[in-house]
Design an enzyme around this catalytic site. Structure first.
Site, PDB file in Angstrom:
ATOM      1  N   ARG A  65       0.820  -1.319   0.025  1.00  0.00           N
ATOM      2  CA  ARG A  65      -0.134  -0.134  -0.010  1.00  0.00           C
ATOM      3  C   ARG A  65       0.951   1.031  -0.196  1.00  0.00           C
ATOM      4  O   ARG A  65       2.003   1.055   0.388  1.00  0.00           O
ATOM      5  CB  ARG A  65      -0.918   0.132   1.205  1.00  0.00           C
ATOM      6  CG  ARG A  65      -2.008  -0.716   1.099  1.00  0.00           C
ATOM      7  CD  ARG A  65      -2.853  -0.962   2.405  1.00  0.00           C
ATOM      8  NE  ARG A  65      -2.109  -1.089   3.611  1.00  0.00           N
ATOM      9  CZ  ARG A  65      -1.676  -0.415   4.485  1.00  0.00           C
ATOM     10  NH1 ARG A  65      -1.911   0.897   4.206  1.00  0.00           N
ATOM     11  NH2 ARG A  65      -0.759  -0.791   5.529  1.00  0.00           N
ATOM     12  N   LYS A 111      -8.222  -2.589   1.620  1.00  0.00           N
ATOM     13  CA  LYS A 111      -8.142  -1.587   2.962  1.00  0.00           C
ATOM     14  C   LYS A 111      -8.960  -0.442   2.663  1.00  0.00           C
ATOM     15  O   LYS A 111      -9.077   0.538   3.688  1.00  0.00           O
ATOM     16  CB  LYS A 111      -6.633  -1.378   3.164  1.00  0.00           C
ATOM     17  CG  LYS A 111      -5.816  -2.536   3.925  1.00  0.00           C
ATOM     18  CD  LYS A 111      -6.519  -2.896   5.236  1.00  0.00           C
ATOM     19  CE  LYS A 111      -5.595  -3.591   6.058  1.00  0.00           C
ATOM     20  NZ  LYS A 111      -5.051  -4.905   5.986  1.00  0.00           N
ATOM     21  N   HIS A 165      -8.907  -3.961  13.803  1.00  0.00           N
ATOM     22  CA  HIS A 165      -7.779  -4.705  12.835  1.00  0.00           C
ATOM     23  C   HIS A 165      -7.592  -6.054  13.543  1.00  0.00           C
ATOM     24  O   HIS A 165      -6.351  -5.607  14.247  1.00  0.00           O
ATOM     25  CB  HIS A 165      -6.783  -3.661  12.526  1.00  0.00           C
ATOM     26  CG  HIS A 165      -5.775  -4.220  11.591  1.00  0.00           C
ATOM     27  ND1 HIS A 165      -4.441  -3.855  11.671  1.00  0.00           N
ATOM     28  CD2 HIS A 165      -5.915  -4.720  10.360  1.00  0.00           C
ATOM     29  CE1 HIS A 165      -3.822  -4.357  10.484  1.00  0.00           C
ATOM     30  NE2 HIS A 165      -4.875  -4.935   9.727  1.00  0.00           N
ATOM     31  N   SER A 209       0.654  -5.221  10.727  1.00  0.00           N
ATOM     32  CA  SER A 209       1.327  -5.985   9.476  1.00  0.00           C
ATOM     33  C   SER A 209       2.418  -6.988   9.915  1.00  0.00           C
ATOM     34  O   SER A 209       3.332  -6.493  10.397  1.00  0.00           O
ATOM     35  CB  SER A 209       1.690  -5.086   8.331  1.00  0.00           C
ATOM     36  OG  SER A 209       1.781  -5.821   7.058  1.00  0.00           O
ATOM     37  N   LYS A 248      -1.303 -12.097  12.590  1.00  0.00           N
ATOM     38  CA  LYS A 248      -2.830 -12.244  12.694  1.00  0.00           C
ATOM     39  C   LYS A 248      -3.354 -13.325  11.816  1.00  0.00           C
ATOM     40  O   LYS A 248      -3.908 -14.293  12.391  1.00  0.00           O
ATOM     41  CB  LYS A 248      -3.576 -10.821  12.248  1.00  0.00           C
ATOM     42  CG  LYS A 248      -3.571  -9.808  12.994  1.00  0.00           C
ATOM     43  CD  LYS A 248      -4.342  -8.636  12.683  1.00  0.00           C
ATOM     44  CE  LYS A 248      -3.530  -8.063  11.220  1.00  0.00           C
ATOM     45  NZ  LYS A 248      -2.422  -7.600  11.030  1.00  0.00           N
ATOM     46  N   THR A 249      -2.973 -13.372  10.698  1.00  0.00           N
ATOM     47  CA  THR A 249      -3.205 -14.509   9.877  1.00  0.00           C
ATOM     48  C   THR A 249      -2.928 -15.922  10.184  1.00  0.00           C
ATOM     49  O   THR A 249      -3.442 -16.903  10.149  1.00  0.00           O
ATOM     50  CB  THR A 249      -2.815 -14.144   8.215  1.00  0.00           C
ATOM     51  OG1 THR A 249      -3.493 -12.960   7.827  1.00  0.00           O
ATOM     52  CG2 THR A 249      -3.385 -15.120   7.356  1.00  0.00           C
ATOM     53  N   ASP A 295      -8.622 -10.748   9.313  1.00  0.00           N
ATOM     54  CA  ASP A 295      -7.903  -9.526   9.343  1.00  0.00           C
ATOM     55  C   ASP A 295      -8.933  -8.177   9.749  1.00  0.00           C
ATOM     56  O   ASP A 295      -8.420  -7.378  10.307  1.00  0.00           O
ATOM     57  CB  ASP A 295      -7.606  -8.798   8.159  1.00  0.00           C
ATOM     58  CG  ASP A 295      -6.658  -7.873   7.847  1.00  0.00           C
ATOM     59  OD1 ASP A 295      -5.587  -7.788   8.603  1.00  0.00           O
ATOM     60  OD2 ASP A 295      -6.698  -6.952   6.975  1.00  0.00           O
ATOM     61  N   ARG A 305       2.072 -12.560  -1.362  1.00  0.00           N
ATOM     62  CA  ARG A 305       0.811 -12.848  -0.654  1.00  0.00           C
ATOM     63  C   ARG A 305       0.051 -13.686  -1.719  1.00  0.00           C
ATOM     64  O   ARG A 305       0.302 -13.776  -2.807  1.00  0.00           O
ATOM     65  CB  ARG A 305      -0.090 -11.486  -0.927  1.00  0.00           C
ATOM     66  CG  ARG A 305       0.893 -10.238   0.125  1.00  0.00           C
ATOM     67  CD  ARG A 305      -0.005 -10.442   1.427  1.00  0.00           C
ATOM     68  NE  ARG A 305       0.455  -9.246   2.250  1.00  0.00           N
ATOM     69  CZ  ARG A 305      -0.086  -9.062   3.486  1.00  0.00           C
ATOM     70  NH1 ARG A 305      -0.959  -9.871   4.018  1.00  0.00           N
ATOM     71  NH2 ARG A 305       0.447  -7.992   4.306  1.00  0.00           N
TER      72      ARG A 305
END
Ligand code: ATP
Ligand code: MN
Length: 537
Positions: A60, A201, A221, A239, A243-244, A258, A324
Site C-alpha cells: 500500500r 483496505k 484490525h 502487519s 494475525k493471519t 484481518d 501474498r
C-alpha cells in the site's frame, strides 16, 4: 459495446455512472483465471493457483491515500498523516476522468458484500481494469448468490484502474497513484497502483468510519477464531505480527484473518469473505492450513518460481518481502459458517518486538490493555538487506492507524467498555525476537507462540504462577507445557543482562514519548498501564 454476465440494473441511490465498454459482470473465478492467463497477465503455478505481478506497487501507499473533506467528514475525521484531506471538486474531476478512461475498454464488474452480520451488510460494486483484480475482489469479499445478484443494489462504488495515472498538478494528488474515499458520494477511486490491498483496505477504512460512528459497532484490525465451546478469541496486530498465521488454528474455527466488528450484543463478525496471507518463506510443515489453501482459485502476488519449473519458490523475496496470496475463506478447512462468533473470551495483542524485550506472552490489566491498544507497538526489521541491524519501531494507534478515520480514543473507549462488560482476558504476545535483539537473538518459534496461545485459551496458563516485568509491569507466566521455561522471561534469554535492562528502558522511553499526544485523553487507570523506566546501579 456489450455487457455480459449476471447483474442487476439497479444503479443504487447514488445513480452511479458505469462506463460503457465491454463489461464482464460477475464472472466465475475459472473464467477470470483463463482471461488473465490468455492476456499474458498471469502465470499458472503447479499448485493450481495463478500468479500475477502487481506492477510498480507491491504494497500500500499510505501517503497517496486521501479522504474527501466535506460536511460529512470535516468535523468527524481525525485529520493526520493517514487521513489526508482531498478537495471535493478535484475528486469529481478525477472521477469523470476515470470514467472516460474506462469508456470503450474491456473491463470487469463485480457486485459483492462486506460484513457477515446481515444487519450491517454493505453492498459494493467494483469496476476493475484487470481480470485478476476482479478475481481478488471475488476471493476477498462476501459473494452474493445468483438470486442476490439479480436484486443487487450497490451502496458503494469502487473504480480500480492500475493503468490510469493522475496528473498531480491538475488533479490534486501527490503523484500519479492515488486511493481516495468520498464518504458523501460513497465512492472509492483507486488509480496508478495495481496493489490489491488498496481495494481491501479502502473498504476497511470505510467501515472503520461508518460502524463506530453511525452504528455503535466497534471495528477492529484483528483476526478471530472460535473454539469448540463457542469461545471467541481475537488477535489484534499490525502487519506481519501474525494475525493471519495464528488465527489459522486446526483446533479452532476461523472467523476471519484481518477485519472484524464487535456489536452491542457481543457478536463478532468478519467484514470479509476471504484471507490475504503472506507467503514469504511459507512451508507446509509450519503453516499447513495456509499452504493447502493455495490451490485453483487462489491468487498469488509477486512470488518467484523454482528455476525452470512452475513450482512456487516461497523463499524468493526478490520482487518484494510482501509476497501474498488471496483465497476465499472456505479454502481453509476449519471455519465458522457464517463468519460469526459470540462471547469474546480472550484478546491477544500481537507485537513483533525485534528488540527482544517483551515476554513471549504476558497478561494485561484493563489499564495496561487500553495503554497498549492506544500505543499499537511493533518493531520490525527493515528488510533482509545485509548490514541492517536496527529494527524499525512503529507505534500505530489501535494497531491500525492507516485505516482509522476517527480519533483513536473513540475505538479505545469502545474496546475498554466491551472488554469490561464481557470480562475478557487480554494477553500481549511477542511474536518477534528472543535471546537478544535482531542480529543477536532469533525470531520466536512459531510452535512456541502457538503453544502459549493454546495454553491461554484453554485456561492452563491461568493455573501457573506469574512474575511481574520490572519495566513493563506486565505479568508473564513462569511455566507452560511444550515451551521451555527459560524463554518465558526474556531477560533470561539474553547473555548480557545489562544490555537487556538498557534495551527495556530504551523501549519504555519510546512508549512514553509516543503516548504524550494521547495522555490528555487518558484516565489514571490507563496512565498506570504505562511502563516505568528502572534505575540501574
Ligand atoms: P497483515 O496485516 O499484513 O496481513 P498479519 O498480522 O496477518 O499481517 P501474518 O501474515 O500472519 O501477519 O505474518 C506473520 C509472518 O511471520 C508469517 O510469515 C509467519 O510465518 C512469520 N512468523 C515467524 N515466527 C512467527 C511467530 N512466532 N508467530 C507468528 N508469526 C511468525
Ligand atoms: Mn493478515
Amino acid at each position: 459495446m456489450f455487457d455480459s454476465g449476471n447483474r442487476s440494473r439497479e444503479t443504487g441511490t447514488n445513480a452511479f455512472g458505469i462506463p460503457q465498454g465491454k463489461v464482464h459482470w460477475n464472472l466465475p473465478p475459472d473464467q477470470l483465471m483463463k482471461l488473465a492467463l490468455d492476456q499474458g497477465q498471469a502465470k499458472m503455478t503447479s499448485s493450481g493457483a495463478i500468479a500475477i505481478d502487481t506492477g510498480e506497487f507491491t504494497g500500500r501507499s499510505p501517503k497517496d491515500k486521501f479522504t474527501v473533506k466535506d460536511d460529512v467528514t470535516e468535523k468527524t475525521v481525525w485529520w493526520n498523516n493517514f487521513n489526508i484531506p482531498f478537495d471535493p471538486n478535484k475528486f469529481d474531476q478525477l472521477y469523470r476522468k476515470m470514467l472516460l478512461y474506462f469508456e470503450g475498454k474491456e473491463f470487469y464488474g463485480r457486485d459483492v458484500y462486506a460484513c457477515a452480520d446481515p444487519r450491517y451488510r454493505m453492498s459494493i460494486r467494483v469496476i476493475n481494469e484487470y481480470a485478476w483484480s476482479n478475481l481478488f475482489v471475488h476471493n476477498m469479499f462476501l459473494r452474493p448468490t445468483e438470486e442476490e445478484l439479480k436484486n443487487f443494489t450497490p451502496e458503494w462504488l469502487i473504480l480500480n484502474a492500475p493503468g490510469f495515472f493522475a496528473n498531480p498538478a491538475e488533479d490534486g494528488t501527490r503523484q500519479h497513484n492515488f486511493s481516495i474515499i468520498d464518504f458523501k458520494r460513497k465512492i472509492i477511486l483507486i488509480g496508478g497502483s495495481g496493489y490489491t490491498g488498496e481495494i481491501k483496505k479502502g473498504v476497511f477504512t470505510v467501515l472503520n468510519f461508518t460502524l463506530p460512528h453511525q452504528r455503535n459497532v466497534l471495528s477492529m484490525h484483528c483476526s478471530a477464531n472460535v473454539g469448540e465451546s463457542g469461545d471467541t478469541a481475537i488477535f489484534f496486530g499490525l502487519s506481519g505480527t501474525g494475525k493471519t498465521t495464528l488465527s489459522a488454528d486446526p483446533g479452532r474455527k476461523l472467523i476471519g484473518d484481518d477485519e472484524h466488528g464487535w456489536t452491542e450484543d457481543n457478536t463478532i463478525f468478519n467484514f470479509e469473505g476471504g484471507c490475504y496471507a503472506k507467503t514469504i518463506d511459507l512451508s507446509e510443515e509450519k503453516e499447513p492450513d495456509i499452504f493447502r489453501a493455495i490451490k485453483k482459485g487462489a491468487l498469488l502476488e509477486n512470488i518467484g518460481f523454482k528455476s525452470g519449473s512452475s513450482e512456487v519458490n516461497y523463499a524468493d523475496g526478490s520482487r518484494t518481502e510482501n509476497t501474498r496470496v488471496s483465497y476465499p475463506i472456505d479454502f481453509i478447512r476449519n471455519i465458522a459458517q457464517p463468519s460469526l462468533g459470540k462471547n469474546p473470551k480472550n484478546i491477544f495483542f500481537l507485537t513483533c518486538d525485534a528488540y527482544g524485550v517483551l515476554p513471549p506472552i504476558s497478561k494485561l490489566t484493563p489499564g495496561q490493555a487500553a495503554f497498549h491498544f492506544i500505543s499499537g507497538y511493533t518493531a520490525k526489521v527493515a528488510g533482509t538487506e545485509a548490514g541492517v541491524t536496527e529494527p524499525t519501531m512503529t507505534f500505530s494507534a489501535c494497531f491500525g492507524a492507516p485505516f482509522m478515520p476517527l480519533h483513536p480514543t473513540k475505538y479505545a473507549e469502545m474496546l475498554s467498555r466491551k472488554m469490561k462488560e464481557a470480562g475478557v482476558n487480554v494477553w500481549l504476545v511477542n511474536t518477534g525476537w528472543s535471546g537478544g535483539c535482531y542480529g543477536v537473538g532469533k525470531r520466536m518459534g512459531l510452535k512456541h507462540t502457538r503453544a502459549l496461545i493454546t495454553a491461554a485459551l484453554n485456561g492452563d496458563l491461568e493455573k501457573t504462577t506469574f512474575e511481574k516485568h520490572a519495566v513493563f509491569g506486565i505479568m508473564f507466566p513462569k511455566t507452560c507445557s511444550l515451551v521451555p521455561a527459560e524463554i518465558l522471561n526474556p531477560r533470561n534469554t539474553w547473555n548480557d543482562k545489562e544490555a537487556y535492562d538498557q534495551k527495556a528502558n530504551f523501549l519504555a522511553e519510546a512508549f512514553t514519548k509516543n503516548f504524550e499526544k494521547f495522555a490528555s485523553y487518558a484516565n489514571e487507570e490507563i496512565l498506570a498501564g504505562a511502563p516505568r523506566m528502572k534505575a540501574h546501579a
